[in-house]
Write a protein that holds these residues in place. Structure first.
Motif, PDB file in Angstrom:
ATOM      1  N   ALA A  12      -3.855  -6.183  12.632  1.00 25.77           N
ATOM      2  CA  ALA A  12      -3.446  -4.691  13.023  1.00 25.77           C
ATOM      3  C   ALA A  12      -3.151  -3.583  12.302  1.00 25.77           C
ATOM      4  CB  ALA A  12      -2.450  -5.092  14.260  1.00 25.77           C
ATOM      5  N   LYS A  13      -2.403  -4.040  11.395  1.00 19.37           N
ATOM      6  CA  LYS A  13      -1.891  -2.907  10.380  1.00 19.37           C
ATOM      7  C   LYS A  13      -3.135  -2.404   9.428  1.00 19.37           C
ATOM      8  CE  LYS A  13       2.373  -3.189   8.868  1.00 19.37           C
ATOM      9  NZ  LYS A  13       3.478  -3.760   8.563  1.00 19.37           N
ATOM     10  N   ARG A  14      -4.003  -3.410   9.177  1.00 21.98           N
ATOM     11  CA  ARG A  14      -5.085  -2.879   8.085  1.00 21.98           C
ATOM     12  C   ARG A  14      -6.021  -2.163   8.684  1.00 21.98           C
ATOM     13  NH1 ARG A  14      -6.478  -4.988   3.219  1.00 21.98           N
ATOM     14  NH2 ARG A  14      -5.091  -6.810   3.136  1.00 21.98           N
ATOM     15  N   ASP A  64      -4.662   0.937   7.032  1.00 23.08           N
ATOM     16  CA  ASP A  64      -5.134   0.284   5.929  1.00 23.08           C
ATOM     17  C   ASP A  64      -4.154  -0.103   5.067  1.00 23.08           C
ATOM     18  OD1 ASP A  64      -7.025  -0.125   4.074  1.00 23.08           O
ATOM     19  OD2 ASP A  64      -7.119   1.790   3.005  1.00 23.08           O
ATOM     20  N   CYS A  65      -3.239  -1.045   5.983  1.00 21.44           N
ATOM     21  CA  CYS A  65      -2.180  -1.756   5.193  1.00 21.44           C
ATOM     22  C   CYS A  65      -2.313  -2.603   4.041  1.00 21.44           C
ATOM     23  CB  CYS A  65      -1.564  -2.560   6.166  1.00 21.44           C
ATOM     24  SG  CYS A  65      -0.043  -3.704   5.901  1.00 21.44           S
ATOM     25  N   ARG A  66      -1.808  -2.642   2.926  1.00 18.96           N
ATOM     26  CA  ARG A  66      -1.700  -3.244   1.915  1.00 18.96           C
ATOM     27  C   ARG A  66      -0.738  -4.986   1.835  1.00 18.96           C
ATOM     28  NH1 ARG A  66      -5.207   0.200  -0.975  1.00 18.96           N
ATOM     29  NH2 ARG A  66      -6.085   1.345   0.507  1.00 18.96           N
ATOM     30  N   MET A  67      -0.111  -4.885   3.021  1.00 16.25           N
ATOM     31  CA  MET A  67       0.861  -5.661   2.907  1.00 16.25           C
ATOM     32  C   MET A  67       1.880  -6.013   2.018  1.00 16.25           C
ATOM     33  SD  MET A  67       0.268  -7.311   5.862  1.00 16.25           S
ATOM     34  CE  MET A  67       0.875  -8.748   6.232  1.00 16.25           C
ATOM     35  N   CYS A  68       2.615  -4.909   1.603  1.00 14.80           N
ATOM     36  CA  CYS A  68       3.626  -4.858   0.572  1.00 14.80           C
ATOM     37  C   CYS A  68       4.791  -5.551   1.279  1.00 14.80           C
ATOM     38  CB  CYS A  68       3.856  -3.329   0.278  1.00 14.80           C
ATOM     39  SG  CYS A  68       4.893  -2.718   1.594  1.00 14.80           S
ATOM     40  N   GLY A  69       4.920  -5.741   2.430  1.00 13.33           N
ATOM     41  CA  GLY A  69       6.114  -6.654   2.784  1.00 13.33           C
ATOM     42  C   GLY A  69       7.279  -5.838   2.924  1.00 13.33           C
ATOM     43  N   GLN A  70       7.232  -4.529   2.752  1.00 13.72           N
ATOM     44  CA  GLN A  70       8.655  -3.750   2.943  1.00 13.72           C
ATOM     45  C   GLN A  70       7.938  -2.408   3.584  1.00 13.72           C
ATOM     46  OE1 GLN A  70       9.678  -3.604  -1.138  1.00 13.72           O
ATOM     47  NE2 GLN A  70      11.581  -3.588  -0.569  1.00 13.72           N
ATOM     48  N   CYS A  71       7.745  -2.279   4.778  1.00 13.19           N
ATOM     49  CA  CYS A  71       7.149  -1.278   5.521  1.00 13.19           C
ATOM     50  C   CYS A  71       8.008  -0.115   5.498  1.00 13.19           C
ATOM     51  CB  CYS A  71       6.592  -1.783   7.011  1.00 13.19           C
ATOM     52  SG  CYS A  71       5.193  -0.696   7.601  1.00 13.19           S
ATOM     53  N   ILE A  72       7.507   0.981   5.185  1.00 12.19           N
ATOM     54  CA  ILE A  72       8.172   2.256   5.325  1.00 12.19           C
ATOM     55  C   ILE A  72       7.261   3.293   6.066  1.00 12.19           C
ATOM     56  CG2 ILE A  72       9.870   1.903   3.446  1.00 12.19           C
ATOM     57  CD1 ILE A  72       7.827   3.719   1.709  1.00 12.19           C
ATOM     58  N   LEU A  73       6.314   3.004   6.793  1.00  7.51           N
ATOM     59  CA  LEU A  73       5.290   3.795   7.609  1.00  7.51           C
ATOM     60  C   LEU A  73       6.141   4.875   8.392  1.00  7.51           C
ATOM     61  CD1 LEU A  73       2.734   1.488   8.926  1.00  7.51           C
ATOM     62  CD2 LEU A  73       2.196   3.298   7.625  1.00  7.51           C
ATOM     63  N   HIS A  74       7.215   4.444   8.971  1.00  8.60           N
ATOM     64  CA  HIS A  74       7.835   5.460   9.709  1.00  8.60           C
ATOM     65  C   HIS A  74       8.395   6.516   8.863  1.00  8.60           C
ATOM     66  CE1 HIS A  74      10.740   2.453   8.885  1.00  8.60           C
ATOM     67  NE2 HIS A  74      11.581   3.149   9.017  1.00  8.60           N
ATOM     68  N   THR A 119       1.992   7.141   7.771  1.00  8.07           N
ATOM     69  CA  THR A 119       0.877   6.891   6.646  1.00  8.07           C
ATOM     70  C   THR A 119       1.207   5.953   5.532  1.00  8.07           C
ATOM     71  OG1 THR A 119       0.378   9.249   7.124  1.00  8.07           O
ATOM     72  CG2 THR A 119      -0.621   8.441   4.594  1.00  8.07           C
ATOM     73  N   CYS A 120       0.454   5.030   5.205  1.00  2.51           N
ATOM     74  CA  CYS A 120       0.832   3.970   4.192  1.00  2.51           C
ATOM     75  C   CYS A 120       0.767   4.331   2.639  1.00  2.51           C
ATOM     76  CB  CYS A 120      -0.158   2.756   4.242  1.00  2.51           C
ATOM     77  SG  CYS A 120       0.292   1.503   3.159  1.00  2.51           S
ATOM     78  N   PRO A 121       1.985   4.344   2.143  1.00  2.12           N
ATOM     79  CA  PRO A 121       2.238   4.909   0.788  1.00  2.12           C
ATOM     80  C   PRO A 121       1.376   3.945  -0.049  1.00  2.12           C
ATOM     81  CG  PRO A 121       4.218   3.792   1.476  1.00  2.12           C
ATOM     82  CD  PRO A 121       3.422   3.935   2.674  1.00  2.12           C
ATOM     83  N   MET A 122       1.259   2.891   0.195  1.00  5.13           N
ATOM     84  CA  MET A 122       0.659   1.639  -0.558  1.00  5.13           C
ATOM     85  C   MET A 122      -0.789   1.921  -0.912  1.00  5.13           C
ATOM     86  SD  MET A 122       3.164   0.479  -1.682  1.00  5.13           S
ATOM     87  CE  MET A 122       2.925  -0.604  -2.753  1.00  5.13           C
ATOM     88  N   THR A 123      -1.445   3.107  -0.087  1.00  5.81           N
ATOM     89  CA  THR A 123      -2.835   3.339  -0.266  1.00  5.81           C
ATOM     90  C   THR A 123      -3.093   4.603  -1.333  1.00  5.81           C
ATOM     91  OG1 THR A 123      -2.798   5.023   1.601  1.00  5.81           O
ATOM     92  CG2 THR A 123      -3.525   2.855   2.345  1.00  5.81           C
ATOM     93  N   SER A 149       5.212 -10.831   5.445  1.00 10.67           N
ATOM     94  CA  SER A 149       5.098 -10.356   6.697  1.00 10.67           C
ATOM     95  C   SER A 149       6.183  -9.080   6.509  1.00 10.67           C
ATOM     96  CB  SER A 149       5.321 -11.264   7.776  1.00 10.67           C
ATOM     97  OG  SER A 149       5.722 -10.648   9.131  1.00 10.67           O
ATOM     98  N   ALA A 150       5.811  -7.937   6.719  1.00  8.07           N
ATOM     99  CA  ALA A 150       6.977  -6.930   6.952  1.00  8.07           C
ATOM    100  C   ALA A 150       7.901  -7.138   7.863  1.00  8.07           C
ATOM    101  CB  ALA A 150       6.572  -5.256   6.810  1.00  8.07           C
ATOM    102  N   TRP A 151       7.442  -7.488   9.007  1.00  4.77           N
ATOM    103  CA  TRP A 151       8.042  -7.608  10.267  1.00  4.77           C
ATOM    104  C   TRP A 151       9.219  -8.842  10.120  1.00  4.77           C
ATOM    105  CZ3 TRP A 151       8.778  -4.266  13.794  1.00  4.77           C
ATOM    106  CH2 TRP A 151       7.962  -3.318  13.982  1.00  4.77           C
TER     107      TRP A 151
HETATM  108  S1  SF4 Z   1       4.088   0.381   3.924  1.00  2.00           S
HETATM  109 FE1  SF4 Z   1       3.646  -1.639   3.109  1.00  2.00          FE
HETATM  110  S2  SF4 Z   1       3.669  -2.935   5.167  1.00  2.00           S
HETATM  111 FE2  SF4 Z   1       3.748  -0.904   5.801  1.00  2.00          FE
HETATM  112  S3  SF4 Z   1       1.512  -0.230   6.197  1.00  2.00           S
HETATM  113 FE3  SF4 Z   1       1.881   0.019   4.120  1.00  2.00          FE
HETATM  114  S4  SF4 Z   1       1.304  -1.675   2.910  1.00  2.00           S
HETATM  115 FE4  SF4 Z   1       1.371  -2.253   4.988  1.00  2.00          FE
END
Ligand code: SF4
Length: 162
Positions: A51-53, A57-67, A72-76, A137-139
């Motif tokens: 779902a997140k990818r 374009d989630c990179r599964m960093c495990g520490q989600c700070i999207l909100h 916008t995913c900072p890991m991109t 899993s960040a969740w």
């Molecule tokens: S911050 Fe991490 S968990 Fe959240 S969308 Fe980006 S890569 Fe995925």
């Protein structure tokens, strides 16, 4: 414009979805107590990644700070910056490393301005990303509190949220 980008340009809607998921996750502590965090992570990982990818374009960093970053995913960011842009943003708002790409921090700022909830979180100084959580899993990390464990030597500044 792709569907994901169109969706991301509605950060208020995405933030509402995040808030709803957060509400549910915070009430599922008993699931972890019953089945264990590792098993829950095994079940949740694939749907979370899928779902997140698709959307972020989630990179599964495990520490989600999207909100906190305008949904916008900072890991991109090619430099994986979690605290705003580097000094190399081009005059057209594009990335120094990938000139064909719009700087994700330009997007993060624009989108954060459309938000009501979490809008001011863009100003929070984020701790260094914990690479040990990559591919988890960040969740589940949110539910166990593991995502709030900062690296040794990092002192949360007074205005940062815990
Ligand atoms: S911050 Fe991490 S968990 Fe959240 S969308 Fe980006 S890569 Fe995925």
């Amino acid at each position: 414009m792709g569907l994901a980008r169109r969706l991301q340009n509605h950060p208020r809607l995405l933030a509402a979805g995040y808030k709803a998921n957060l509400w549910i996750a915070m009430r599922l502590g008993f699931v972890i107590r019953v089945i264990g965090a590792q098993r829950l992570a095994r079940w949740l990982y694939a749907p979370e990644e899928f779902a997140k990818r698709q959307i972020f374009d989630c990179r599964m960093c495990g520490q989600c700070i999207l909100h906190s970053t305008g949904m916008t995913c900072p890991m991109t960011c090619p430099k994986n910056l979690r605290n705003g842009p580097c000094g190399g943003v081009r005059a057209n708002g594009h990335c120094e490393v990938k000139p064909e790409m719009r700087c994700i921090w330009v997007d993060a700022y624009d989108r954060s301005q459309k938000m009501t909830t979490y809008k001011d979180e863009l100003h929070i100084l984020q701790p260094p990303v914990d690479r040990r959580l990559e591919g988890t899993s960040a969740w589940v990390n949110l539910m166990t509190g593991r995502d709030k464990v900062s690296a040794a030597g990092w002192n949360d500044p007074p205005h940062a949220e815990g």
